[in-house]
Design a protein around this motif. Structure first.
Motif, PDB file in Angstrom:
ATOM      1  N   ALA A 202      22.046  49.638  54.365  1.00 11.22           N
ATOM      2  CA  ALA A 202      21.105  50.704  54.732  1.00 11.22           C
ATOM      3  C   ALA A 202      21.371  51.250  56.136  1.00 11.22           C
ATOM      4  O   ALA A 202      21.414  52.466  56.342  1.00 11.22           O
ATOM      5  CB  ALA A 202      19.679  50.193  54.619  1.00 11.22           C
ATOM      6  N   VAL A 203      21.561  50.379  57.095  1.00 11.50           N
ATOM      7  CA  VAL A 203      21.751  50.835  58.483  1.00 11.50           C
ATOM      8  C   VAL A 203      23.030  51.661  58.646  1.00 11.50           C
ATOM      9  O   VAL A 203      22.986  52.752  59.215  1.00 11.50           O
ATOM     10  CB  VAL A 203      21.719  49.628  59.454  1.00 11.50           C
ATOM     11  N   PRO A 204      24.169  51.201  58.150  1.00 11.18           N
ATOM     12  CA  PRO A 204      25.372  52.039  58.280  1.00 11.18           C
ATOM     13  C   PRO A 204      25.237  53.396  57.579  1.00 11.18           C
ATOM     14  O   PRO A 204      25.741  54.404  58.071  1.00 11.18           O
ATOM     15  CB  PRO A 204      26.480  51.201  57.637  1.00 11.18           C
ATOM     16  N   LEU A 205      24.546  53.402  56.439  1.00 13.83           N
ATOM     17  CA  LEU A 205      24.349  54.686  55.746  1.00 13.83           C
ATOM     18  C   LEU A 205      23.479  55.628  56.566  1.00 13.83           C
ATOM     19  O   LEU A 205      23.767  56.827  56.654  1.00 13.83           O
ATOM     20  CB  LEU A 205      23.721  54.459  54.364  1.00 13.83           C
ATOM     21  N   ILE A 206      22.435  55.114  57.154  1.00 16.92           N
ATOM     22  CA  ILE A 206      21.562  55.945  57.994  1.00 16.92           C
ATOM     23  C   ILE A 206      22.347  56.496  59.183  1.00 16.92           C
ATOM     24  O   ILE A 206      22.251  57.676  59.510  1.00 16.92           O
ATOM     25  CB  ILE A 206      20.328  55.136  58.460  1.00 16.92           C
ATOM     26  N   VAL A 207      23.137  55.641  59.799  1.00 19.54           N
ATOM     27  CA  VAL A 207      23.956  56.079  60.934  1.00 19.54           C
ATOM     28  C   VAL A 207      24.950  57.144  60.490  1.00 19.54           C
ATOM     29  O   VAL A 207      25.130  58.171  61.160  1.00 19.54           O
ATOM     30  CB  VAL A 207      24.674  54.871  61.580  1.00 19.54           C
ATOM     31  N   ALA A 208      25.601  56.925  59.356  1.00 16.13           N
ATOM     32  CA  ALA A 208      26.590  57.879  58.859  1.00 16.13           C
ATOM     33  C   ALA A 208      25.951  59.232  58.559  1.00 16.13           C
ATOM     34  O   ALA A 208      26.483  60.280  58.962  1.00 16.13           O
ATOM     35  CB  ALA A 208      27.265  57.322  57.610  1.00 16.13           C
ATOM     36  N   PHE A 209      24.823  59.227  57.880  1.00 11.61           N
ATOM     37  CA  PHE A 209      24.162  60.498  57.564  1.00 11.61           C
ATOM     38  C   PHE A 209      23.656  61.190  58.823  1.00 11.61           C
ATOM     39  O   PHE A 209      23.688  62.424  58.930  1.00 11.61           O
ATOM     40  CB  PHE A 209      23.030  60.299  56.556  1.00 11.61           C
ATOM     41  N   SER A 210      23.214  60.413  59.803  1.00 13.67           N
ATOM     42  CA  SER A 210      22.771  61.006  61.071  1.00 13.67           C
ATOM     43  C   SER A 210      23.931  61.687  61.774  1.00 13.67           C
ATOM     44  O   SER A 210      23.796  62.801  62.294  1.00 13.67           O
ATOM     45  CB  SER A 210      22.174  59.931  61.987  1.00 13.67           C
ATOM     46  N   LEU A 211      25.076  61.019  61.802  1.00 13.00           N
ATOM     47  CA  LEU A 211      26.254  61.617  62.440  1.00 13.00           C
ATOM     48  C   LEU A 211      26.690  62.889  61.727  1.00 13.00           C
ATOM     49  O   LEU A 211      27.036  63.881  62.366  1.00 13.00           O
ATOM     50  CB  LEU A 211      27.407  60.610  62.467  1.00 13.00           C
ATOM     51  N   ILE A 212      26.664  62.868  60.408  1.00 11.94           N
ATOM     52  CA  ILE A 212      27.028  64.065  59.635  1.00 11.94           C
ATOM     53  C   ILE A 212      26.059  65.202  59.938  1.00 11.94           C
ATOM     54  O   ILE A 212      26.467  66.340  60.147  1.00 11.94           O
ATOM     55  CB  ILE A 212      27.056  63.740  58.124  1.00 11.94           C
TER      56      ILE A 212
END
Length: 57
Positions: free
Chosen positions: A5-15
């Motif tokens: 969950a955390v890496p996905l949230i970070v990835a979507f935030s960066l995108i």
């Protein structure tokens, strides 16, 4: 699976922020281009004005 969950949230935030920054950059480029075109228009108007002044004399 929770660790994902955390890496996905970070990835979507960066995108999201990269996309937002790209849109802001495009807007700035449009504004700069518009300013340049306005300056060119003013220069052309001045040239045309000086040409008509010479013809009138």
């Amino acid at each position: 699976m929770e660790w994902l969950a955390v890496p996905l949230i970070v990835a979507f935030s960066l995108i999201y922020y990269a996309h937002k920054n790209k849109l802001n950059h495009k807007q700035k480029l449009r504004e700069i281009d518009l300013e340049e075109k306005q300056i060119e228009l003013e220069v052309l108007k001045e040239k045309n004005g000086s040409n008509t002044d010479k013809k009138d004399e």
